[in-house]
Design an enzyme around this catalytic site. Structure first.
Site, PDB file in Angstrom:
ATOM      1  N   GLU A 136      -4.886  -1.712  -5.938  1.00 41.91           N
ATOM      2  CA  GLU A 136      -3.804  -0.929  -5.349  1.00 41.91           C
ATOM      3  C   GLU A 136      -2.794  -0.467  -6.396  1.00 41.91           C
ATOM      4  O   GLU A 136      -2.346  -1.262  -7.225  1.00 41.91           O
ATOM      5  CB  GLU A 136      -3.075  -1.768  -4.291  1.00 41.91           C
ATOM      6  CG  GLU A 136      -4.016  -2.439  -3.301  1.00 41.91           C
ATOM      7  CD  GLU A 136      -3.321  -3.488  -2.442  1.00 41.91           C
ATOM      8  OE1 GLU A 136      -2.114  -3.314  -2.159  1.00 41.91           O
ATOM      9  OE2 GLU A 136      -3.975  -4.478  -2.071  1.00 41.91           O
TER      10      GLU A 136
ATOM     11  N   HIS B 295      -2.881   0.980  -0.535  1.00 43.02           N
ATOM     12  CA  HIS B 295      -3.660  -0.251  -0.347  1.00 43.02           C
ATOM     13  C   HIS B 295      -5.156   0.085  -0.358  1.00 43.02           C
ATOM     14  O   HIS B 295      -5.872  -0.120   0.624  1.00 43.02           O
ATOM     15  CB  HIS B 295      -3.251  -0.880   0.978  1.00 43.02           C
ATOM     16  CG  HIS B 295      -3.588  -2.325   1.141  1.00 43.02           C
ATOM     17  ND1 HIS B 295      -4.792  -2.864   0.775  1.00 43.02           N
ATOM     18  CD2 HIS B 295      -2.852  -3.338   1.645  1.00 43.02           C
ATOM     19  CE1 HIS B 295      -4.802  -4.152   1.060  1.00 43.02           C
ATOM     20  NE2 HIS B 295      -3.627  -4.476   1.584  1.00 43.02           N
TER      21      HIS B 295
END
Length: 306
Positions: free
Chosen positions: A281, A183
């Site tokens: 991501e 992330h």
């Protein structure tokens, strides 16, 4: 896909705090030290002046600096007291991406990982410091994910690159599946951001309906820009995208083994931070990874400052 033993030598298991200043230090390249609020972290230093900081809590890299510029972003509301996952850097989403049967984004980002090895390239003129961190099952994880597993993350610092290699091994007698993502928060001037390399691709727009997102398509010659809340999931992403940050350095993101990509910015729901970052991501979310007993899955994300 039968798993081989983890390649690097293992350090004896010990409490995270006890590892500060340990024998795993490599002078000039790798140092285990106290970070913010006393949390143990590993600092990687390259002879070029580049550096990276990796916290054992969450196994999260919170800083990657090249030519004096930190290319990662940690939100001002981030906590370093273990009360919640560290909000910023490169957090893990494992073994679940997003909401689901367990806590949001799984448990890997709010547990202590173990440093199992450190290394630096044998070339004395250009050592490449590296740390490997490992997370294994515990009573806590089994309450949500009742399997024996090893998740390993190897982070290598080069002059202008950060290489993040992730490996998951099924140590159980039962097959399991998972979704995952890195992330990654990148420092950016959001009004100048453009993500290149996704033109012509379809994506799921989770800002419309997170549970049943509609499919949209980016124009063939299009660049993804941030002009509102953005939560776009590209299933079947290319191996390389480029993030134009609007700052001194842009970032090339090359993935192997991930396959999907997510671009996220919370916009005005996070007024203190949204203008200063974007998440791009590497993800495995469209089709879960399924591992039989003894099998392993590997992936790699290579970030290059440009």
């Amino acid at each position: 896909r039968r798993a081989a033993p983890l390649a690097r030598a293992r350090a004896p298991r010990r409490a995270a705090a006890a590892m500060v200043g340990s024998a795993l230090d490599i002078p000039g390249s790798v140092a285990i030290m106290e970070g913010r609020e006393g949390l143990p972290m590993v600092k990687l230093t390259h002879t070029s002046g580049a550096s990276a900081e990796v916290y054992l809590f969450g196994g999260v890299c919170t800083s990657w600096t090249v030519d004096g510029e930190d290319l990662l972003y940690v939100r001002p509301d981030a906590k370093f007291d273990k009360s919640k996952p560290i909000s910023g850097g490169i957090p893990h989403c494992f073994p679940q991406f997003g909401p689901g049967e367990m806590q949001q984004h799984g448990f890997a980002r709010n547990l202590d990982w173990e440093v199992t090895s450190t290394s630096a390239d044998v070339n004395p003129d250009d050592p490449e410091p590296c740390v490997e961190l490992v997370l294994r099952e515990s009573e806590y994880t089994r309450a949500m994910f009742d399997y024996a597993f090893t998740a390993a993350m190897s982070i290598t610092l080069k002059a202008d690159q950060l290489v993040c290699e992730m490996r998951v091994v099924n140590n159980d007698e039962k097959t399991f599946d998972f979704t995952a993502a890195l992330h990654s928060y990148f420092a950016a001037n959001v009004g100048d951001v453009a993500v290149e390399g996704l033109g012509g691709l379809s994506y799921l727009d989770k800002t419309v309906d997170a549970n049943n997102p509609p499919t949209c398509e980016l124009a063939e010659d299009g660049k993804l820009t941030i002009t509102k809340e953005t939560d776009s999931v590209f299933l079947g992403a290319p191996d390389e995208v480029t993030l134009r940050t609007g700052r001194k350095s842009d970032v090339s993101i090359v993935q192997q083994g991930w396959g999907d990509a997510v671009v996220w910015n919370p916009w005005e729901s996070m007024p203190d931070s949204y203008p200063n970052f974007v998440c791009v991501e590497c993800a495995k979310v469209g089709a879960p990874v399924e591992l039989g007993p003894g099998e392993a899955w590997s992936s790699c994300m290579t970030l290059t400052a440009a």
